[in-house]
Design a protein around this motif. Structure first.
Motif, mmCIF file in Angstrom:
data_model
loop_
_atom_site.group_PDB
_atom_site.id
_atom_site.type_symbol
_atom_site.label_atom_id
_atom_site.label_comp_id
_atom_site.label_asym_id
_atom_site.label_seq_id
_atom_site.Cartn_x
_atom_site.Cartn_y
_atom_site.Cartn_z
ATOM 1 N N GLN A 1 -24.639 7.037 35.268
ATOM 2 C CA GLN A 1 -24.200 8.215 34.529
ATOM 3 C C GLN A 1 -25.320 8.626 33.577
ATOM 4 O OE1 GLN A 1 -21.969 6.241 30.682
ATOM 5 N NE2 GLN A 1 -20.691 6.878 32.379
ATOM 6 N N ASN A 2 -25.237 9.852 33.104
ATOM 7 C CA ASN A 2 -26.162 10.313 32.066
ATOM 8 C C ASN A 2 -25.505 10.074 30.712
ATOM 9 O OD1 ASN A 2 -27.930 11.561 30.345
ATOM 10 N ND2 ASN A 2 -27.914 13.540 31.392
ATOM 11 N N ASP B 1 -24.946 13.006 28.278
ATOM 12 C CA ASP B 1 -24.082 14.123 28.658
ATOM 13 C C ASP B 1 -22.634 13.776 28.304
ATOM 14 O OD1 ASP B 1 -22.866 16.318 29.718
ATOM 15 O OD2 ASP B 1 -23.321 15.858 31.815
ATOM 16 N N ALA C 1 -19.957 15.239 28.892
ATOM 17 C CA ALA C 1 -19.009 15.561 29.946
ATOM 18 C C ALA C 1 -18.821 14.404 30.920
ATOM 19 C CB ALA C 1 -19.466 16.812 30.697
ATOM 20 N N GLN C 2 -19.778 13.493 30.997
ATOM 21 C CA GLN C 2 -19.683 12.358 31.920
ATOM 22 C C GLN C 2 -19.076 11.115 31.273
ATOM 23 O OE1 GLN C 2 -23.234 11.529 34.197
ATOM 24 N NE2 GLN C 2 -23.912 13.667 34.174
ATOM 25 N N ARG D 1 -19.992 4.783 27.316
ATOM 26 C CA ARG D 1 -21.295 4.856 27.979
ATOM 27 C C ARG D 1 -21.591 3.555 28.699
ATOM 28 N NH1 ARG D 1 -24.320 7.559 22.955
ATOM 29 N NH2 ARG D 1 -23.837 5.506 22.105
ATOM 30 N N TYR E 1 -32.133 5.134 29.665
ATOM 31 C CA TYR E 1 -32.493 6.356 28.952
ATOM 32 C C TYR E 1 -33.041 6.043 27.558
ATOM 33 C CZ TYR E 1 -30.548 9.581 32.403
ATOM 34 O OH TYR E 1 -30.340 10.319 33.543
ATOM 35 N N THR F 1 -26.306 10.742 19.782
ATOM 36 C CA THR F 1 -26.130 11.481 21.025
ATOM 37 C C THR F 1 -27.295 11.283 21.990
ATOM 38 O OG1 THR F 1 -27.108 13.424 19.935
ATOM 39 C CG2 THR F 1 -24.697 13.240 19.938
#
Length: 324
Positions: free
Chosen positions: A66-67, A70, A72-73, A102, A110, A271
């Motif tokens: 996943q990102n 983001d 939304a994810q 997350r 990331y 974030t």
């Protein structure tokens, strides 16, 4: 009169140009530095680990499930899931999840990318600034040399983390809530760069003061070459060995400084977390039993710093003519 055939002659410049990369490769493989690298298994392991971390950061969008940047994810229902191999683990969260849902493995990939970007850009900025000031101070001397070196002496009295905190605090007080994630990253690079330029400047200054009294510099001045050309083309290459060693070690220091700033809440926002931000977030849940939130980012940061430091130590010894 009989016609005489003229044998075809190949262009020597073309063959020379074609053989140049191959010749450079053979010279590199036969050099003392590469021989020292092959002899040390620890150094080869450190190089492999460092290369692995850079590849993981580059390929983060392809490897992450996943990102984590983001919203939304992300799903809060997936928060605080234990690693996959434990009894409470769930697929596809290999290293578990944090309090926002997350995936920890994706967040590390990331976050590693952000930490390396800040570290590399900070080293490039500090190296460029320090090399330029060192060349100017060593070549011209006099009042210019005295001014630059006194500024360097004053900065050496303060720890690098305090200078970075000061610059970061001034930037936030000036811009406040107008700073987005990219602006914060630029401020971090600027703060870290201003914290580590002194080592480059002092090293380059010493090399320039030795080299400028040699005959080849006098010959360059005699034929009328301008001072910037003499400094960059003729004097600077003789100081590249120490500069490479300082840059390698400072890369680890820059990553640690960024992680410290982020851990103190003065770095990247939640974030867009770097490794330091992930450690700060996970530290809040350490005593609640969610150890994986802080343990895996901390292990990744420690392994990265250790491997880079080992490469720096090897490079320092390999480029030291007294140890050959």
């Amino acid at each position: 009169m009989s016609d005489t055939a003229v044998p075809h002659q190949a262009n020597p410049n073309a063959s020379h140009a074609g053989a140049t990369p191959d010749r450079w490769l053979r010279r590199a493989l036969a050099s003392d530095v590469f021989y020292s690298f092959r002899r040390s298994r620890l150094t080869m392991a450190a190089a492999a680990v460092t290369l692995l971390f850079f590849l993981l950061a580059i390929l983060a969008p392809l490897l992450a499930v996943q990102n984590p940047f983001d919203p939304a994810q992300l799903q809060l229902m997936n928060s605080r899931i234990a690693p996959l191999w434990t009894a409470d683990g769930q697929s596809p969260f290999l290293l578990g999840t944090d309090e926002q849902g997350r995936d920890v493995f994706s967040a590390i990939l990331y976050g590693l990318r952000l930490s390396l970007v800040v570290g590399v850009l900070g080293v490039l900025f500090s190296g460029t600034l320090g090399i330029m000031l060192g060349l100017i101070a060593g070549y011209f001397g006099g009042a210019v040399d005295g001014l630059i070196m006194r500024i360097a002496d004053v900065q050496l009295t303060f720890p690098a983390i305090l200078i970075a905190l000061l610059i970061n605090g001034v930037a936030k007080s000036m811009f406040g809530n107008r700073m987005d994630a990219m602006s914060t990253l630029a401020v971090l690079v600027f703060a870290i760069g201003l914290s580590f330029w002194v080592q480059y400047a002092r090293t380059v200054r010493g090399s320039v003061m030795v080299e400028k009294s040699k005959d080849y510099v006098a010959a360059a001045q005699l034929i009328g070459l301008p001072a910037p050309v003499i400094m960059l083309r003729h004097v600077l290459p003789n100081a590249m060995g120490p500069i490479l060693v300082i840059a390698t070690i400072n890369l680890a220091l820059a990553i640690i400084t960024e992680a410290t700033l982020s851990f103190l809440g003065a770095g990247m926002p939640d974030t867009m977390p770097s490794l330091g931000t992930l450690i700060r977030i996970g530290n809040n849940y350490l005593f609640a039993g969610e150890w994986w939130i802080v343990a895996f980012p901390g292990f990744a940061l420690a392994a990265l710093i250790l491997s880079i430091n080992l490469l720096g130590d090897w490079l320092r010894d390999a480029l030291n003519p007294k140890l050959r």
